[in-house]
Motif scaffolding. Structure first.
Motif, short mmCIF file in Angstrom:
data_model
loop_
_atom_site.label_atom_id
_atom_site.label_comp_id
_atom_site.label_asym_id
_atom_site.label_seq_id
_atom_site.Cartn_x
_atom_site.Cartn_y
_atom_site.Cartn_z
N GLY A 20 0.80 -1.34 0.02
CA GLY A 20 0.24 -0.11 -0.18
C GLY A 20 0.72 1.19 0.11
N GLN A 21 2.13 1.12 -0.46
CA GLN A 21 3.00 2.43 -0.39
C GLN A 21 3.60 2.38 -1.91
OE1 GLN A 21 4.69 1.68 3.66
NE2 GLN A 21 4.41 3.92 3.97
N LEU A 22 4.76 3.33 -2.02
CA LEU A 22 5.57 3.23 -2.85
C LEU A 22 6.92 2.91 -2.43
CD1 LEU A 22 4.36 6.57 -4.86
CD2 LEU A 22 4.45 4.46 -5.92
N PHE A 36 1.33 7.56 -0.92
CA PHE A 36 1.00 8.11 -2.19
C PHE A 36 1.11 9.49 -2.25
CE2 PHE A 36 -1.56 3.79 -3.10
CZ PHE A 36 -0.31 3.06 -3.06
N ASP A 37 0.64 10.15 -0.96
CA ASP A 37 0.44 11.61 -0.67
C ASP A 37 1.78 12.47 -0.86
OD1 ASP A 37 -2.39 11.04 -0.75
OD2 ASP A 37 -2.36 10.88 1.51
N GLU A 38 2.86 11.79 -0.74
CA GLU A 38 3.98 12.79 -0.57
C GLU A 38 4.96 12.80 -1.95
OE1 GLU A 38 7.27 11.15 2.22
OE2 GLU A 38 5.94 9.45 2.36
N VAL A 39 4.27 12.43 -3.17
CA VAL A 39 5.08 12.56 -4.22
C VAL A 39 4.27 13.09 -5.29
CG1 VAL A 39 6.01 10.28 -3.71
CG2 VAL A 39 4.02 10.22 -4.93
N VAL A 40 4.81 13.35 -6.47
CA VAL A 40 4.02 13.90 -7.58
C VAL A 40 4.13 12.70 -8.56
CG1 VAL A 40 4.29 15.30 -9.41
CG2 VAL A 40 4.79 16.44 -7.40
N TRP A 41 3.01 12.49 -8.95
CA TRP A 41 2.89 11.12 -9.97
C TRP A 41 3.22 11.60 -11.39
CZ3 TRP A 41 1.45 6.20 -8.25
CH2 TRP A 41 1.10 6.21 -6.65
N LEU A 42 4.05 10.88 -12.16
CA LEU A 42 4.14 11.04 -13.30
C LEU A 42 3.52 9.92 -14.42
CD1 LEU A 42 8.02 11.93 -13.28
CD2 LEU A 42 6.09 13.62 -13.19
N ILE A 89 -0.18 13.41 -18.83
CA ILE A 89 0.10 13.73 -17.48
C ILE A 89 -0.03 12.62 -16.60
CG2 ILE A 89 -0.30 16.43 -17.87
CD1 ILE A 89 -3.07 15.84 -16.52
N GLY A 90 0.36 12.89 -15.25
CA GLY A 90 0.18 11.99 -14.42
C GLY A 90 -1.06 11.76 -13.46
N HIS A 91 -1.20 10.78 -12.59
CA HIS A 91 -2.26 10.73 -11.57
C HIS A 91 -2.30 11.59 -10.52
CE1 HIS A 91 -4.63 8.53 -8.65
NE2 HIS A 91 -3.40 8.48 -7.76
N ARG A 92 -3.27 12.18 -10.46
CA ARG A 92 -3.67 13.21 -9.60
C ARG A 92 -3.37 14.65 -9.80
NH1 ARG A 92 -2.20 10.95 -3.31
NH2 ARG A 92 -3.80 9.19 -3.35
N CYS A 161 -4.25 17.05 -21.79
CA CYS A 161 -5.52 16.24 -21.98
C CYS A 161 -5.76 14.69 -21.86
CB CYS A 161 -5.98 16.82 -23.19
SG CYS A 161 -5.27 15.80 -24.81
N THR A 162 -4.55 14.42 -21.60
CA THR A 162 -4.53 12.94 -21.59
C THR A 162 -3.85 12.42 -20.19
OG1 THR A 162 -4.34 12.58 -23.91
CG2 THR A 162 -4.14 10.46 -22.54
N PRO A 163 -4.55 12.32 -18.90
CA PRO A 163 -3.80 11.83 -17.85
C PRO A 163 -3.75 10.32 -18.12
CG PRO A 163 -5.88 13.05 -17.49
CD PRO A 163 -5.98 12.83 -18.62
N ILE A 164 -2.68 9.75 -17.37
CA ILE A 164 -2.38 8.25 -17.41
C ILE A 164 -1.78 7.76 -16.39
CG2 ILE A 164 0.13 8.87 -18.55
CD1 ILE A 164 -0.83 6.39 -20.40
N GLY A 165 -2.16 6.62 -16.03
CA GLY A 165 -1.53 5.96 -14.74
C GLY A 165 -2.68 5.37 -13.84
N PRO A 166 -2.23 5.31 -12.37
CA PRO A 166 -1.13 5.62 -11.82
C PRO A 166 -0.07 4.50 -12.02
CG PRO A 166 -2.82 4.85 -10.17
CD PRO A 166 -3.38 4.94 -11.38
N TRP A 167 -0.57 3.28 -12.53
CA TRP A 167 0.45 2.06 -12.49
C TRP A 167 0.66 1.78 -13.81
CZ3 TRP A 167 2.32 2.16 -7.68
CH2 TRP A 167 1.24 2.38 -6.68
N LEU A 168 1.91 1.22 -14.05
CA LEU A 168 2.02 0.49 -15.31
C LEU A 168 2.24 -1.20 -14.67
CD1 LEU A 168 2.81 -0.58 -18.26
CD2 LEU A 168 5.14 0.00 -17.73
N VAL A 169 1.07 -1.97 -15.06
CA VAL A 169 0.85 -3.28 -14.47
C VAL A 169 1.61 -4.09 -15.63
CG1 VAL A 169 -0.69 -4.93 -13.81
CG2 VAL A 169 -1.07 -2.63 -13.43
N ASP A 170 2.62 -5.08 -15.23
CA ASP A 170 3.25 -5.89 -15.97
C ASP A 170 2.25 -6.90 -16.87
OD1 ASP A 170 5.82 -5.19 -15.28
OD2 ASP A 170 5.74 -6.69 -13.86
N ALA A 171 2.43 -7.15 -18.11
CA ALA A 171 1.56 -7.94 -19.07
C ALA A 171 1.25 -9.34 -18.44
CB ALA A 171 2.08 -8.05 -20.39
#
Length: 261
Positions: A20-22, A36-42, A89-92, A161-171
């Motif tokens: 539940g953390q990064l 999750f709250d102490e970072v900027v998501w890309l 852009i990223g999540h949040r 105009c295109t937020p993306i994320g928050p995760w890249l989930v392995d195929a």
């Protein structure tokens, strides 16, 4: 595994989801846990080689119910357009609603991230070329729409105009990308629900189609379209686009502010 790219401590870091953390995965802070709250998501995408832009391919009318919603016949081949990487852009993060527009809507989409060079790939082998999946919200501004089949640049190719994320989930952790539920909420109210099984052209077909006439490179993106249920979004609205097993992408609309004189 769920991968992220974040800014923290004045630097860009790669991270994974852990308890539940990064968890940072490289550098002097490797192993450090962050909330999750102490970072900027890309955008959670692998970096591309120097001087090579990332190719972002997007699908129009790839869900039959969305085509019907817009009073269009379902396409007989993929209807694709290219987007610039500056749209991502990223999540949040915040997406700008241009001043004076009358209708701007979200589009919850499964995004496919290419993992290795793909050229003339067969449908049977296509998923072997996928690094993973993430959630995209591909906003559209209907005011500038000239043709649903070929939206002009101002409809889809706008910064933020295109937020993306928050995760890249392995195929490997997504055994069947064509068996995932999609949902969008606006200010906590459900406004869109769909399922990737309803795509007109599924992920393997799209990879075969695109790689048949162009080379796909690691880090390239395919945005696979959205189901019906789009609504106008106003400044202050919080939009959550979620895909089963992939993640929940949070984005807030803000009003364009003209430059001061």
């Amino acid at each position: 595994m769920k991968h992220a790219r974040i800014e923290w401590g004045g630097q860009v870091h790669d991270a994974i989801e852990s308890q539940g953390q990064l968890e940072l995965t490289a550098g002097d802070h490797q192993g450090r846990l962050l909330s999750f709250d102490e970072v900027v998501w890309l955008p959670p995408l692998p970096p591309t080689p120097p001087n090579r832009p990332r190719t972002v391919l997007a699908l129009g009318l790839n869900y039959a119910d969305h085509a019907k919603e817009l009073a269009f016949k379902a396409p007989e081949e993929p209807l694709a357009f290219v987007k610039g990487e500056a749209t991502l852009i990223g999540h949040r993060q915040f997406t700008v609603r241009p001043a004076g527009v009358s209708y701007m809507h979200y589009e919850c989409e499964l995004a496919v991230v290419i993992g290795r060079t793909a050229r003339r790939v067969t449908r049977a082998d296509a998923l072997d070329f996928v690094a993973g999946y993430t959630v995209a919200n591909d906003y559209a501004i209907r005011d500038y729409l000239e043709n649903w089949y070929r939206p002009n640049l101002r409809v889809k190719n706008r910064d933020t105009c295109t937020p993306i994320g928050p995760w890249l989930v392995d195929a490997a952790d997504v055994p069947d990308p064509m068996n995932l539920a999609l949902r969008t909420t606006v200010n906590s109210q459900v406004t869109q629900e769909g399922h990737t099984s309803d795509m007109i052209f599924d992920v393997p077909t799209l990879i075969e189609y695109f790689s048949g006439f162009m080379t796909l490179q690691p880090g390239d993106l395919i945005l696979t379209g959205t189901p019906d249920g789009v609504v106008d979004c106003q400044p202050g609205d919080v939009i959550v686009t979620s895909i089963e097993g992939i993640g929940e992408l949070v984005n807030t609309i803000k009003q364009h502010l003209p430059a001061s004189s």
